[in-house]
Design an enzyme around this catalytic site. Structure first.
Site, PDB file in Angstrom:
ATOM      1  CB  CYS A 146      18.069  45.133  67.666  1.00 34.29           C
ATOM      2  SG  CYS A 146      17.737  44.708  65.940  1.00 34.29           S
ATOM      3  CD  GLU A 170      45.294  28.129  58.408  1.00 31.95           C
ATOM      4  OE1 GLU A 170      44.383  27.365  58.046  1.00 31.95           O
ATOM      5  OE2 GLU A 170      45.340  28.668  59.535  1.00 31.95           O
ATOM      6  CG  ASP A 198      43.044  32.417  66.602  1.00 35.33           C
ATOM      7  OD1 ASP A 198      42.181  31.902  67.328  1.00 35.33           O
ATOM      8  OD2 ASP A 198      42.814  33.350  65.813  1.00 35.33           O
ATOM      9  CB  CYS A 226      36.584  31.053  69.134  1.00 32.98           C
ATOM     10  SG  CYS A 226      36.872  29.507  68.231  1.00 32.98           S
ATOM     11  CB  CYS A 284      21.222  39.118  69.329  1.00 32.68           C
ATOM     12  SG  CYS A 284      22.173  40.187  68.220  1.00 32.68           S
TER      13      CYS A 284
END
Length: 409
Positions: free
Chosen positions: A58, A288, A336, A362, A67
């Site tokens: 890029c 949730e 999660d 994550c 990034c």
């Protein structure tokens, strides 16, 4: 000028030399020189590059902060991300099998949080520069789905009418089956004239929905996400997996772990990313903390065809984790959690008789902490599947299979 050798990459993707001294955009083995300022090497110049260094795909890479790892070849980045998870587990005394990493393709990110600032001549929209408040335009971004990039003109229009000169808007643009879903924060207070202008922008750019500080101000059609055939309309700004590829990889892993369980509990269920696909074969209880996401999940289930029963519960799992007696009828649990992990809930899972756990994470560090708790309680960490849907970033996601001791053999 000081010359140093990069020994490894840190968790943020920066090169790390002895000291430690941090040098962005470098790779292990590279020799660089610059001026040491505390723990950072300023104005680094690469004297001897790594053979893993490549030309960034890029053209915005050096200036944009979106990034961190485009200067490394794909194989290096993939191996590094797996190693980040492996080392996090090793620090907790846990070992396991690693499956080959799944990496989302370029130009596949289906949502982006743009910064949008009003200027004298109009507006500037893009990502913040590296370690800077400057907004960098990214018309040729190799990370985002072109449909997301097509939302930049709408973000510019929103900044012109709704941003103060002092503060940039945050404009979250998400692709959906019915058009772009745009959620704006940090804008001017809503009043009658601004509402009319925002509605006009929604109409001009054909947005599915436009929300302003979590309030829906205009909607041409409900933004729809497909979850294994079920149509779900999440609340503005709701959590979604970053790419369709990543969502599919994680869902496949979760389904494999759950196997033929008849009753499944899905914790931190969001809008049903895993609950609704699992309901093809099992009854699911989805829990949730966000009541609006629970409502979206429930509505998606009620409108779908061919699903088994999905029950829902709005509950803060950090303060009120499910207790072992509440999980006794389930044959599998999926969770999660956000980056903080699920320490309180994991403590109760460790005391439960749940046969199988599918853990989607994550954050390798909090995952490893929680994994140690389960392993110490008699669970086996069968395998880990690293999923890189945040390509060229330092972000790492994974799915992991845990089996209770009485299920082995």
């Amino acid at each position: 000028m000081t010359e140093i050798t990069i020994k490894r990459l840190g968790l943020q993707g920066d090169g790390v030399a002895d000291g430690p001294i941090y040098v962005p955009l470098t790779l292990p083995g590279e020799v660089v020189e610059g001026t040491i300022d505390g723990t950072v090497l300023r104005d680094p110049k690469i004297i001897r590059p790594s053979d893993r260094r490549v030309a960034a795909p890029c053209r915005h890479f050096k200036s944009c902060g979106g990034c961190q790892l485009q200067h490394a070849d794909d194989a290096f980045v993939a191996a590094w991300k797996v190693e980040v998870v492996r080392k996090a587990l090793e620090a907790q005394g846990v070992e396991t099998v690693f499956r080959p990493i799944q990496t989302s393709p370029p130009r596949s990110r289906r949502r982006a949080g743009f910064a949008a600032r009003r200027t004298k001549k109009g507006a500037m929209v893009g990502f913040h520069g590296r370690a800077s408040d400057t907004i960098i335009a990214i018309p040729d971004c190799q990370l985002l789905d072109p449909v997301v990039l097509a939302g930049v003109p709408a973000a510019e229009a929103l900044a012109v009418i709704g941003a103060s000169r002092k503060t940039a808007l945050s404009v979250l643009v998400t692709t959906t089956k019915t058009g772009l879903d745009v959620a704006v924060t940090h804008g001017k207070p809503l009043d009658g004239p601004l509402r009319q202008q925002l509605a006009a922008v929604c109409d001009q750019f054909g947005l599915a929905r436009l929300s302003w500080d979590a309030e829906v101000v205009a909607m041409q059609s409900p933004p729809v996400h497909m979850l294994d055939g079920a149509q779900v309309t999440p609340p503005p700004g709701a959590f979604l997996q970053a790419t369709a590829h990543g969502e599919a990889a994680l869902t496949h892993a979760v389904q494999e772990i759950v196997q033929d369980a008849r009753q499944v509990i899905d914790l931190f269920a969001g809008c049903g990313t895993f609950s609704l696909p699992l309901a093809r074969r099992a009854e699911v209880h989805a829990v949730e903390g966000d009541a609006e996401m629970v409502a979206a999940l429930d509505q998606g289930w009620r409108m779908a065809q061919g699903l088994k029963t999905v029950t829902t519960e709005a509950r803060d799992l950090f303060r009120r984790p499910l207790m072992p007696d509440e999980m006794r009828k389930a044959q599998a649990v999926v969770l999660d959690p956000p980056r903080a992990g699920a320490e309180a809930q994991i403590a109760e899972l460790a005391r439960s008789e749940i046969p199988r756990i599918a853990y989607v994470s994550c954050n390798p560090v909090t995952f490893a902490r929680d994994a140690q708790t389960l392993v110490n309680a008699g669970f086996t960490l069968d395998w880990v599947q690293v999923v890189d849907q945040f390509r060229w970033s330092a972000h790492v996601e994974l799915a992991a299979s845990f089996t209770a001791s009485h299920m082995r053999g």
